[in-house]
Design a protein around this motif. Sequence first.
Motif, PDB file in Angstrom:
ATOM      1  N   VAL A  91       0.627  -1.381  -0.402  1.00 53.11           N
ATOM      2  CA  VAL A  91       0.125   0.037   0.191  1.00 53.11           C
ATOM      3  C   VAL A  91       0.963   1.412  -0.215  1.00 53.11           C
ATOM      4  O   VAL A  91       0.507   2.747   0.288  1.00 53.11           O
ATOM      5  CB  VAL A  91      -1.326   0.032   1.276  1.00 53.11           C
ATOM      6  CG1 VAL A  91      -1.558  -1.064   1.162  1.00 53.11           C
ATOM      7  CG2 VAL A  91       0.099   0.338   2.448  1.00 53.11           C
ATOM      8  N   SER A 113       2.640   2.866  -2.068  1.00 49.47           N
ATOM      9  CA  SER A 113       2.492   3.524  -3.783  1.00 49.47           C
ATOM     10  C   SER A 113       1.524   4.149  -3.588  1.00 49.47           C
ATOM     11  O   SER A 113       0.681   5.532  -3.755  1.00 49.47           O
ATOM     12  CB  SER A 113       2.183   3.071  -5.138  1.00 49.47           C
ATOM     13  OG  SER A 113       1.446   1.893  -4.689  1.00 49.47           O
ATOM     14  N   LYS A 114      -0.058   3.821  -3.378  1.00 53.45           N
ATOM     15  CA  LYS A 114      -1.257   4.258  -2.887  1.00 53.45           C
ATOM     16  C   LYS A 114      -1.678   5.441  -1.369  1.00 53.45           C
ATOM     17  O   LYS A 114      -2.330   6.307  -2.077  1.00 53.45           O
ATOM     18  CB  LYS A 114      -2.281   3.032  -2.498  1.00 53.45           C
ATOM     19  CG  LYS A 114      -2.578   2.101  -3.814  1.00 53.45           C
ATOM     20  CD  LYS A 114      -3.866   0.430  -3.463  1.00 53.45           C
ATOM     21  CE  LYS A 114      -3.367  -0.974  -4.326  1.00 53.45           C
ATOM     22  NZ  LYS A 114      -4.337  -1.752  -4.093  1.00 53.45           N
ATOM     23  N   SER A 115      -0.422   5.082  -0.973  1.00 57.75           N
ATOM     24  CA  SER A 115      -0.681   6.162   0.269  1.00 57.75           C
ATOM     25  C   SER A 115      -0.360   7.091   0.085  1.00 57.75           C
ATOM     26  O   SER A 115      -0.954   7.850   0.377  1.00 57.75           O
ATOM     27  CB  SER A 115      -0.358   5.098   1.777  1.00 57.75           C
ATOM     28  OG  SER A 115      -0.332   3.530   1.905  1.00 57.75           O
ATOM     29  N   SER A 143       0.363   8.267  -3.595  1.00 57.42           N
ATOM     30  CA  SER A 143      -1.152   8.632  -4.040  1.00 57.42           C
ATOM     31  C   SER A 143      -2.389   9.689  -3.095  1.00 57.42           C
ATOM     32  O   SER A 143      -2.817  10.605  -2.987  1.00 57.42           O
ATOM     33  CB  SER A 143      -1.247   7.843  -5.113  1.00 57.42           C
ATOM     34  OG  SER A 143      -2.224   6.795  -4.387  1.00 57.42           O
ATOM     35  N   LEU A 144      -2.729   8.202  -1.903  1.00 55.60           N
ATOM     36  CA  LEU A 144      -3.708   9.267  -1.453  1.00 55.60           C
ATOM     37  C   LEU A 144      -3.671  10.320  -0.528  1.00 55.60           C
ATOM     38  O   LEU A 144      -3.972  11.800  -0.582  1.00 55.60           O
ATOM     39  CB  LEU A 144      -4.635   8.378  -0.440  1.00 55.60           C
ATOM     40  CG  LEU A 144      -5.416   9.037   0.423  1.00 55.60           C
ATOM     41  CD1 LEU A 144      -6.841   8.845  -0.155  1.00 55.60           C
ATOM     42  CD2 LEU A 144      -6.344   7.136   0.944  1.00 55.60           C
TER      43      LEU A 144
END
Length: 88
Positions: free
Chosen positions: A28, A30-32, A34-35
């Motif tokens: 997570v 990269s997702k974190s 970007s978020l």
Amino acid sequence: MTNFIYPVFYYLNNPAISLFAFSFNENVISKSTSLALLGYAFYILGNSNYKKNVRLKYNEIKISDHIVWIVFFLSLVNFIIFFSLGGL
């Protein structure tokens, strides 16, 4: 900048730095990141669209010095009790 330091610089060379030595889901990252960037972008958007000419009118509240000294004294007593108990 602080959102990108770990994924860009540290994760490739030393992924177990500081608190990242504890186990966490590495899928997570990269997702974190970007978020966090999305949240920061919306924060800046909201901050830049804020109309600075809007002013709220409010009634001036006056507090007597007697009440201020009572609150100060109670806070001091509570702090001394807190400190004497070892911060528990």
